[in-house]
Write a protein that holds these residues in place. Sequence first.
Motif, mmCIF file in Angstrom:
data_model
loop_
_atom_site.group_PDB
_atom_site.id
_atom_site.type_symbol
_atom_site.label_atom_id
_atom_site.label_comp_id
_atom_site.label_asym_id
_atom_site.label_seq_id
_atom_site.Cartn_x
_atom_site.Cartn_y
_atom_site.Cartn_z
ATOM 1 N N HIS A 118 -10.487 -21.574 -0.334
ATOM 2 C CA HIS A 118 -11.010 -21.761 1.018
ATOM 3 C C HIS A 118 -12.018 -20.693 1.419
ATOM 4 O O HIS A 118 -12.618 -20.795 2.492
ATOM 5 C CB HIS A 118 -9.859 -21.793 2.019
ATOM 6 C CG HIS A 118 -8.771 -22.747 1.649
ATOM 7 N ND1 HIS A 118 -9.001 -24.096 1.500
ATOM 8 C CD2 HIS A 118 -7.470 -22.545 1.353
ATOM 9 C CE1 HIS A 118 -7.868 -24.696 1.147
ATOM 10 N NE2 HIS A 118 -6.939 -23.771 1.039
ATOM 11 N N SER A 119 -12.197 -19.681 0.573
ATOM 12 C CA SER A 119 -13.172 -18.633 0.860
ATOM 13 C C SER A 119 -13.381 -17.776 -0.378
ATOM 14 O O SER A 119 -12.477 -17.644 -1.221
ATOM 15 C CB SER A 119 -12.688 -17.751 2.014
ATOM 16 O OG SER A 119 -13.585 -16.671 2.243
ATOM 17 N N PHE A 120 -14.585 -17.186 -0.485
ATOM 18 C CA PHE A 120 -14.863 -16.213 -1.541
ATOM 19 C C PHE A 120 -14.722 -14.780 -1.023
ATOM 20 O O PHE A 120 -14.733 -13.837 -1.796
ATOM 21 C CB PHE A 120 -16.281 -16.410 -2.081
ATOM 22 C CG PHE A 120 -16.454 -17.663 -2.863
ATOM 23 C CD1 PHE A 120 -15.973 -17.760 -4.163
ATOM 24 C CD2 PHE A 120 -17.083 -18.763 -2.314
ATOM 25 C CE1 PHE A 120 -16.125 -18.919 -4.901
ATOM 26 C CE2 PHE A 120 -17.239 -19.936 -3.041
ATOM 27 C CZ PHE A 120 -16.758 -20.008 -4.334
ATOM 28 N N ASP A 121 -14.588 -14.651 0.273
ATOM 29 C CA ASP A 121 -14.471 -13.334 0.894
ATOM 30 C C ASP A 121 -12.999 -12.951 1.001
ATOM 31 O O ASP A 121 -12.197 -13.696 1.579
ATOM 32 C CB ASP A 121 -15.109 -13.370 2.284
ATOM 33 C CG ASP A 121 -14.966 -12.055 3.025
ATOM 34 O OD1 ASP A 121 -15.657 -11.093 2.663
ATOM 35 O OD2 ASP A 121 -14.116 -11.996 3.943
ATOM 36 N N ASP A 122 -12.630 -11.804 0.445
ATOM 37 C CA ASP A 122 -11.229 -11.397 0.424
ATOM 38 C C ASP A 122 -10.623 -11.335 1.827
ATOM 39 O O ASP A 122 -9.486 -11.778 2.050
ATOM 40 C CB ASP A 122 -11.071 -10.036 -0.254
ATOM 41 C CG ASP A 122 -11.219 -10.098 -1.762
ATOM 42 O OD1 ASP A 122 -11.069 -11.199 -2.321
ATOM 43 O OD2 ASP A 122 -11.493 -9.059 -2.380
ATOM 44 N N GLU A 123 -11.368 -10.798 2.774
ATOM 45 C CA GLU A 123 -10.836 -10.662 4.134
ATOM 46 C C GLU A 123 -10.574 -12.020 4.766
ATOM 47 O O GLU A 123 -9.527 -12.246 5.385
ATOM 48 C CB GLU A 123 -11.817 -9.852 4.995
ATOM 49 C CG GLU A 123 -11.293 -9.544 6.384
ATOM 50 C CD GLU A 123 -12.231 -8.659 7.180
ATOM 51 O OE1 GLU A 123 -12.087 -8.611 8.422
ATOM 52 O OE2 GLU A 123 -13.123 -8.027 6.570
ATOM 53 N N THR A 124 -11.518 -12.929 4.614
ATOM 54 C CA THR A 124 -11.337 -14.277 5.155
ATOM 55 C C THR A 124 -10.208 -15.006 4.436
ATOM 56 O O THR A 124 -9.377 -15.665 5.066
ATOM 57 C CB THR A 124 -12.645 -15.083 5.025
ATOM 58 O OG1 THR A 124 -13.698 -14.392 5.695
ATOM 59 C CG2 THR A 124 -12.493 -16.474 5.624
ATOM 60 N N TYR A 125 -10.192 -14.879 3.119
ATOM 61 C CA TYR A 125 -9.160 -15.527 2.315
ATOM 62 C C TYR A 125 -7.770 -15.050 2.748
ATOM 63 O O TYR A 125 -6.835 -15.848 2.901
ATOM 64 C CB TYR A 125 -9.388 -15.216 0.838
ATOM 65 C CG TYR A 125 -8.444 -15.910 -0.119
ATOM 66 C CD1 TYR A 125 -8.705 -17.199 -0.574
ATOM 67 C CD2 TYR A 125 -7.280 -15.280 -0.561
ATOM 68 C CE1 TYR A 125 -7.851 -17.839 -1.453
ATOM 69 C CE2 TYR A 125 -6.413 -15.911 -1.437
ATOM 70 C CZ TYR A 125 -6.704 -17.188 -1.877
ATOM 71 O OH TYR A 125 -5.837 -17.817 -2.745
ATOM 72 N N GLN A 126 -7.622 -13.766 2.950
ATOM 73 C CA GLN A 126 -6.329 -13.213 3.347
ATOM 74 C C GLN A 126 -5.955 -13.604 4.768
ATOM 75 O O GLN A 126 -4.779 -13.805 5.076
ATOM 76 C CB GLN A 126 -6.348 -11.696 3.181
ATOM 77 C CG GLN A 126 -6.413 -11.260 1.717
ATOM 78 C CD GLN A 126 -6.634 -9.773 1.541
ATOM 79 O OE1 GLN A 126 -6.487 -9.000 2.474
ATOM 80 N NE2 GLN A 126 -7.003 -9.371 0.327
ATOM 81 N N ALA A 127 -6.950 -13.763 5.637
ATOM 82 C CA ALA A 127 -6.676 -14.217 6.997
ATOM 83 C C ALA A 127 -6.169 -15.663 6.996
ATOM 84 O O ALA A 127 -5.289 -16.030 7.792
ATOM 85 C CB ALA A 127 -7.936 -14.105 7.857
#
Length: 306
Positions: A118-127
């Motif tokens: 759902h995301s390549f960005d770790d912060e977004t993915y973790q959210a």
Amino acid sequence: MLKDSFGRIVDSFRVVVTSRCNYNCIFCHREGLTGLKRIEVLTPEDYGFLAYVSSKLGISYFKITGGEPLVRKDVPAIVKGIREYSKEVSLTTNGYLLKKLAGELANAGLDRVNVSLHSFDDETYQAITRAKVNVKLILEGIEKALENGIRVKINFLAMKINLGEFDKILEYASSKGVDVNVIELIPLGTPHNVYLEERTSLDPIVEKLSRISSNMVISSFQNRPVYTLPSGIKVTVIKGYGNPELCARCSRLRLTPEGWIKTCIFLEEPFVDISKELKNKDEYGVIEKIRKAVSIRKPYFTRSQL
């Protein structure tokens, strides 16, 4: 061939082997399971027997899911038991354990895996997942699955938080030659505040796909629009809520971890308990319970509601 009273063919099972998960995603619909204890009572042998009997009724496609199915250590054995009697076995996963288990799953006969990305960005993915996981691990799992000959499809659930990454998803999928499911957020299981804050229309995505695709067809399963991009990958748009067109061609039964057949993700009841028949290897009993489940199926959303 099985048909329900609405003339819909039934040829597939979505098998929830566990409700346990190592993530706590903000959008999780929990396969519509809320009222049961969700105890795992079935063994690989039981699932194999289900596939054996189901094959005699024309049910030959199985999707293994959860929760996160790979937290069950015996999932490769479950895949192997089902694959012997089916045309295709696929599995949905968040990808966390895929790198570790891809080889075993391939050896067991897994045909295809749907990986949530759902995301390549770790912060977004973790959210989104509410798990402290680096996306790199998921991408490595996809690579390992492909290396082992397992076909991969990416599940991208579109929300406001990640909508801007859709182009990146298409670029990545095209570079790997893997297909994509674009999935609409549904209110089932999703906290009301999250649904209101994160729900976004898929119309901009559909408009983009219409512009850039070389072809579009409607799939025989759930009337899903499937776009073929110039890269050759296929992108399927899944609008599951308030969509009578999807319900009109749903061909799936669902099995809970307790061994209960569920006729629709949106219906908490009726259930058909098939656990004893599976445990006792009662072929006639399994057939009768499957036929009963098919007989009570009905579309949750209908055209008359529009």
